[in-house]
Design a protein around this motif. Structure first.
Motif, short mmCIF file in Angstrom:
data_model
loop_
_atom_site.label_atom_id
_atom_site.label_comp_id
_atom_site.label_asym_id
_atom_site.label_seq_id
_atom_site.Cartn_x
_atom_site.Cartn_y
_atom_site.Cartn_z
N ALA A 204 0.90 -1.25 -0.34
CA ALA A 204 0.22 -0.09 -0.07
C ALA A 204 0.65 1.60 -0.06
O ALA A 204 0.37 2.53 -1.03
CB ALA A 204 -0.82 0.12 1.35
N PHE A 207 1.99 3.06 -3.14
CA PHE A 207 0.30 3.50 -3.70
C PHE A 207 -0.06 4.68 -3.60
O PHE A 207 -0.37 5.39 -3.09
CB PHE A 207 -0.45 2.81 -4.40
CG PHE A 207 0.14 1.56 -5.55
CD1 PHE A 207 0.15 2.21 -6.64
CD2 PHE A 207 -0.01 0.57 -5.09
CE1 PHE A 207 0.74 0.96 -7.59
CE2 PHE A 207 0.88 -0.46 -5.75
CZ PHE A 207 0.83 -0.02 -7.08
N ARG A 213 -0.69 6.86 -7.14
CA ARG A 213 -2.71 5.66 -7.21
C ARG A 213 -2.65 5.07 -9.07
O ARG A 213 -3.26 4.39 -8.84
CB ARG A 213 -2.91 6.98 -6.44
CG ARG A 213 -2.87 6.16 -4.97
CD ARG A 213 -3.35 7.27 -4.52
NE ARG A 213 -3.24 7.82 -3.54
CZ ARG A 213 -3.27 9.13 -3.11
NH1 ARG A 213 -5.21 10.00 -3.28
NH2 ARG A 213 -2.94 9.63 -1.36
N VAL A 316 11.71 8.64 -7.48
CA VAL A 316 13.14 9.39 -6.45
C VAL A 316 12.74 9.49 -4.88
O VAL A 316 13.49 9.62 -4.39
CB VAL A 316 13.34 11.04 -6.92
CG1 VAL A 316 13.15 11.36 -8.06
CG2 VAL A 316 11.79 11.88 -6.87
N THR A 317 12.03 8.82 -4.21
CA THR A 317 11.58 8.79 -2.65
C THR A 317 12.07 7.68 -2.43
O THR A 317 12.27 6.91 -3.38
CB THR A 317 10.35 8.55 -2.89
OG1 THR A 317 9.50 8.08 -3.51
CG2 THR A 317 8.76 10.24 -3.40
N PRO A 318 12.55 7.69 -1.17
CA PRO A 318 13.29 6.92 -0.71
C PRO A 318 12.16 5.88 -0.85
O PRO A 318 10.76 5.57 -0.97
CB PRO A 318 13.38 7.24 1.08
CG PRO A 318 13.25 8.80 0.72
CD PRO A 318 11.74 9.04 -0.32
N ALA B 12 -8.63 9.61 -5.79
CA ALA B 12 -8.48 10.28 -4.35
C ALA B 12 -7.82 9.92 -2.68
O ALA B 12 -6.93 10.81 -2.35
CB ALA B 12 -9.62 10.28 -3.83
N ASN B 14 -6.18 5.64 -1.95
CA ASN B 14 -5.57 4.56 -1.89
C ASN B 14 -6.33 3.86 -1.69
O ASN B 14 -6.09 3.34 0.04
CB ASN B 14 -4.08 4.45 -1.61
CG ASN B 14 -2.99 3.24 -1.77
OD1 ASN B 14 -3.55 2.10 -2.38
ND2 ASN B 14 -2.18 3.11 -1.35
N ARG B 17 -5.27 1.20 1.00
CA ARG B 17 -5.54 1.14 1.83
C ARG B 17 -6.84 0.79 2.71
O ARG B 17 -6.55 0.22 3.79
CB ARG B 17 -5.11 2.84 2.60
CG ARG B 17 -4.17 3.23 2.69
CD ARG B 17 -3.03 3.04 3.23
NE ARG B 17 -1.59 3.46 2.72
CZ ARG B 17 -0.86 3.05 3.74
NH1 ARG B 17 -1.01 2.18 4.81
NH2 ARG B 17 0.23 3.00 3.86
N VAL B 25 -3.61 7.64 5.18
CA VAL B 25 -1.94 8.06 4.78
C VAL B 25 -1.91 9.22 4.81
O VAL B 25 -2.38 9.79 3.54
CB VAL B 25 -1.58 6.94 4.32
CG1 VAL B 25 0.31 7.35 4.09
CG2 VAL B 25 -1.37 5.66 5.14
N ASP B 27 0.21 12.80 2.61
CA ASP B 27 1.17 13.05 2.00
C ASP B 27 2.40 13.15 3.01
O ASP B 27 2.53 14.53 3.45
CB ASP B 27 0.30 13.38 0.91
CG ASP B 27 -0.75 13.54 0.52
OD1 ASP B 27 -1.00 12.43 0.01
OD2 ASP B 27 -1.34 13.90 -0.16
N THR B 60 5.69 7.28 3.59
CA THR B 60 7.28 7.17 2.94
C THR B 60 7.65 8.93 2.96
O THR B 60 7.22 9.41 2.12
CB THR B 60 7.31 6.27 1.95
OG1 THR B 60 6.78 4.77 2.20
CG2 THR B 60 8.63 6.00 1.24
N GLY B 61 9.05 9.42 2.90
CA GLY B 61 9.57 10.06 2.66
C GLY B 61 9.29 11.16 3.35
O GLY B 61 9.41 12.50 3.00
N ARG B 133 13.13 13.04 -1.74
CA ARG B 133 12.25 12.96 -0.32
C ARG B 133 10.59 12.61 -1.11
O ARG B 133 10.07 12.86 -0.15
CB ARG B 133 12.11 13.34 0.34
CG ARG B 133 14.24 12.95 1.08
CD ARG B 133 14.34 13.27 2.89
NE ARG B 133 13.56 12.47 3.24
CZ ARG B 133 13.23 11.40 3.81
NH1 ARG B 133 14.31 10.66 3.50
NH2 ARG B 133 13.24 10.59 4.77
N GLY B 134 10.67 13.22 -1.89
CA GLY B 134 9.29 13.24 -2.42
C GLY B 134 8.05 14.05 -1.54
O GLY B 134 6.87 13.80 -2.06
#
Lengths: 363, 520
Positions: A204, A207, A213, A316-318, B12, B14, B17, B25, B27, B60-61, B133-134
């Motif tokens: 998950a 995404f 997504r 590019v993200t970790p 909109a 995920n 999830r 989650v 952003d 993440t990030g 890191r987005g």
């Protein structure tokens, strides 16, 4: 800490009022005993169905540990249709110290029945359940899909049926579980599904970023590798099947009765592979999701670090990282009992797994 | 094969999830902590963020940038934060694999809050993180600094173009501020005015960590998810309610702050009035930020004003003198470090207050808060009216006592109901018994720290558990007259020995109504 007091154990005739009286005696005799206050608690009735002494001992030990996190009345059945015609019962208490030095205790009732006496089990269990508390039925081992009526009679009071599909020997077992979900009010639960929790979480994560997504509709292939000890035992592949089925269900792929899947832009290839190894048998060890642009997301377990990681080509993200959770049976049971509602995502995945299973069994 | 599901291009949320422990989650964003070398960062914020990472709840990030004056490198900052987590994180010992990943999200920028150049450096670092890191330009600024720095920081953030107006539709910018939200109504208004020159109200998250506690949130579940309580939750059935926030510790190293604050500003104006609001509020139309906060504000608006010229009539202030707490000697407040030896600051306050509305007309709410009391406990006790007809009155062995529903906020969180029961035997004798629910007994494990929940809610942009501007100002507007009257009074507070439940005048406050404080 688990304290099982053998002094609590006492043979009683299988007479509900006698069992209840003995239970009351346990609490009365310990009310003023020792320096710690004793509290009795139960959030669930958990009925474990076993068919051997080993399974019975395993169930007792597991539920004793689980009751530290989810207080419960445990009823452990050992049923042996081929055994001597007998029925017996005994009780004990599982106590755990919690913060503040309190001892919290839950009851454990054991019932052993053989021969034609096994038919007395369902009404006896019914009478011993704590009123108003939900009932979970934990079936150890393979489901006896050839005795569906017997299973159904036992499941009558159950709000939840917990199985461990790693023991299933044929797709018919998945079908039976699926039918339980579709035709009864009993919600199915699978310890294999609990094992997948961390795989689902890390998948998950891939995404979660908004720009990722949209890639869900661009999935073209899902490849899952299972650790197996044999070349053909069906149960070893079920975790992988459930994983793929979950993606399929949540993304909206259509899977026909033959196990063929289609998405918006065409056929989706679901591939299941075996990897022979002696540890973590039945578990997913690697998964790969390929997209229409040729990029690939891969998810793997890093055993040394105790984590699962996911990487996507060109991102590019970790990397996504999730902590691997304990796979001990008692902790899987606790995770099952921690949710009180019907797991609709599992039910959706289960229905698809039944269809995809034909391909695995055939392959 | 016929139809397939709707296209996922414009999802909109995920769908993977659904059903997971964390269905929503946030952003990934850059969380900048101003005051990163301070106590709050080390004891609460970083350990809370680490625990979130441990439980897989951070996106993440997600990136955390410490900003403070000491000259740390990223690595030195990471090392210092690891030590903090080893000491204070809920999830201990620190898991190496989780830490390794979490540490990669930690960065440090050295600078002074008043130095514009430092903000230029910070902004460069933020943009770099967006690339690597987005984090997409999303920002959360946590002001873990005294409130006097807030205007400067917010002005310089604005000047450097580091605040995105939500009306522009770009990535979010949010700011978290810590209490105290002002010293009185005027200063609170000034703080809020400064805030809205740079941020819009919906970007401002005012933390009252009590609202992040599981038991405080459970107040709403208890009231509004159970059919049996709400019908009795009114003046017809409730005689009075007691609120206790007791601390066994003194002011420790916070003497100079406490001298200017006192217990009323430190605890009652925020934590205790939040509890009063949650207990007294009407059901909100939804569990969402504005409906919940609208109802809480209505309660604060309903608080009966202190009688003009006689403000302290239903209030008591106290100060601890020498005594002993939990078996240890405890020195008087006036002997504490950085405290005026003739201080009049109250370390204890008790009040009888009323919420003047249809539901609560004439039901007294007795509230008290104090330091150096016998133990640390926060507790709400709802005392019900006695049964309407005393049918046992001719039996001397029957001593009917009113029912009490006690909600223990901390520690040993739980709920108990006291009611009378017949003592087994041939004669009719009664005794009070308790039905108890304890979190630890039923659910086991450690509940998440308040800061974990509140940081996550900020990342998600949900301000339900944060104080709104009008809540803060309404609370001050109600309390100011009492504080002014006390300030103008040359008499010292009533003294109480450390380790007791407050001054005798507090007992008289409630006893004159024929009631007494419950021993929590």
């Amino acid at each position: 800490m688990t304290i099982t007091n053998p002094a609590f154990e006492s043979d009683v005739r299988v007479d509900v009022s006698a069992i209840e009286k003995s239970l009351a005696e346990i609490w009365r005799s310990n009310k003023d005993d020792g320096e710690h206050a004793l509290t009795r608690a139960a959030l669930w009735n958990v009925v474990a169905h076993t068919s051997s002494r080993e399974q019975q001992a395993h169930a007792s030990e597991t539920l004793s540990k689980a009751s530290a996190a989810v207080p419960q009345r445990s009823i452990i059945i050992r049923s042996d249709p081929a055994g001597r015609p007998e029925i017996a019962s005994w009780i004990s208490a599982n106590c755990h110290l919690v913060s503040g030095g309190k001892q919290v205790c839950s009851e454990e009732i054991s019932i052993v029945a053989g021969g034609d006496r096994i038919h007395r089990i369902p009404p006896l269990v019914n009478a011993l359940l704590i009123p108003d508390m939900p009932v979970a039925f934990w079936w150890l081992g393979d489901l006896p899909n050839e005795h569906e009526a017997y299973v159904e009679s036992l499941l009558d009071p159950a709000d939840r049926l917990i199985v461990d599909s790693v023991h299933f020997d044929s797709p018919a077992d998945l079908d039976l579980l699926s039918r339980v979900a579709e035709t009864t009010t009993t919600a199915p639960g699978d310890l294999n599904w609990m094992r997948l929790g961390e795989w689902r979480a890390v998948t998950a994560m891939i995404f979660d970023p908004p720009h990722m997504r949209s890639r869900l509709s661009a999935i073209r292939r899902v490849r899952v590798i299972s650790a197996t000890a044999t070349d053909s035992f069906f149960g070893e592949m079920i975790e992988a099947l459930l994983y793929a089925s979950w993606i399929s269900a949540q993304v909206g792929h259509q899977v026909d009765a033959g196990g063929n899947a289609r998405g918006l832009a065409g056929t989706i290839d679901y591939a299941f592979e075996r990897r022979r190894q002696s540890s973590e048998v039945g578990g997913v060890v690697f998964a790969e999701i390929s997209f229409e642009d040729g990029s690939v997301a891969s998810i793997a377990r890093d055993r040394e670090r105790g984590v699962l990681t996911a990487n996507v080509d060109g991102m590019v993200t970790p990397p996504c990282v999730a902590r691997a959770k304990s796979q001990r049976i008692d902790e899987l049971i606790v995770r099952q009992l921690s949710r009180t509602d019907r797991d609709v995502v599992f039910v959706k995945a289960l229905a698809i797994a039944s269809r995809l299973a034909k391909r695995v069994a055939a392959g | 094969m016929s139809s397939v599901a709707a296209p996922t291009q414009e999802l909109a949320t995920n769908p993977l999830r659904e059903g997971l422990d964390q269905e929503r989650v946030p952003d990934a964003s850059c969380l900048v902590i101003f005051g990163a070398s301070g106590d709050l960062t080390q004891r609460k914020l970083i350990p809370a963020l680490y625990s979130l990472a441990h439980d897989g709840l951070l996106p993440t990030g997600q990136t955390i940038i410490g900003f403070a004056r000491p000259d740390y490198t990223d690595d030195a900052f990471r090392m210092a934060m690891r030590e903090s987590c080893e000491k204070y994180a809920r999830t201990r010992p620190v898991d190496n694999a989780v830490w390794e990943n979490f540490a990669q999200s930690l960065f440090y920028v050295q600078g002074d809050f008043t130095d514009g150049q430092a903000y230029v450096r910070l902004n460069q670092r933020l943009r770099e993180c967006d690339r690597t890191r987005g984090t997409g330009g999303r920002r959360i600024y946590y002001l873990a600094v005294p409130p006097q720095h807030f205007p400067t920081i917010s002005k310089l953030l604005g000047a450097e173009g580091m605040v995105n107006d939500p009306e522009s539709g770009g990535p979010f910018t949010r700011v978290i501020i810590e209490k105290p939200f002002g010293h009185d109504l005027q200063s609170a208004k000034e703080l809020n005015r400064v805030a809205v020159t740079t941020f819009r109200e919906r970007q401002v998250f005012r933390i009252d960590h009590y609202l992040g506690k599981e038991t405080v949130q459970n107040l709403l579940v208890l009231r509004f998810s159970n059919g049996i309580f709400e019908p009795f939750w009114n003046r017809q059935y409730i005689d009075h309610i007691q609120f206790t926030v007791a601390e066994s510790i003194g002011v420790e190293k916070r003497g100079s702050y406490f001298e200017t604050a006192g217990i009323t500003r430190d605890i009652i104006q925020n934590h205790l009035l939040q509890l009063v609001s949650l207990v007294a509020m009407e059901p909100p139309v939804a569990f969402e930020a504005d409906p919940v906060r609208d109802e809480k504000v209505k309660v604060l608006r309903g608080l009966r004003e202190f009688p003009r010229g006689r403000e302290p009539e239903n209030a008591v202030r106290g100060q601890y003198s020498d005594g002993s707490v939990l078996g240890e000697k405890a020195a008087a407040y006036r002997k504490e470090e950085n405290v005026n030896p003739e201080s009049k600051t109250e370390t204890y306050a008790a009040m009888k207050i009323f919420v003047d509305n249809w539901r609560w007309a004439d039901v007294p709410f007795y509230i008290r808060a104090g330091k150096r009391l016998p133990k640390r406990v926060t507790d709400i006790a709802i005392h019900f009216r006695p049964a309407p007809y005393p049918m046992w009155r001719r039996l001397p062995s029957v001593n009917v006592q009113p029912n009490v529903l006690a909600i223990r906020i901390q520690p040993d969180e739980g709920i108990s109901l006291k009611f009378d029961s017949k003592v087994p035997g041939p004669s009719v004798r009664t005794a009070p018994v308790q039905m108890e629910f304890r979190y630890a007994t039923s659910f086991g494990g450690e509940p998440p720290e308040a800061y974990e929940r509140l940081l996550l809610e900020t990342m998600l942009g949900d301000s339900t558990l944060f104080a709104r501007r009008d809540e803060v100002e309404t609370a001050w507007a109600w309390l100011d007259p009492l504080l002014n009257a006390w300030a103008a009074d040359s008499r010292p507070p009533d003294f109480y020995p450390a380790g007791t439940w407050g001054p005798e005048s507090a007992d008289r406050l409630i006893e004159k109504d024929g009631r007494k404080w419950r021993r929590p």
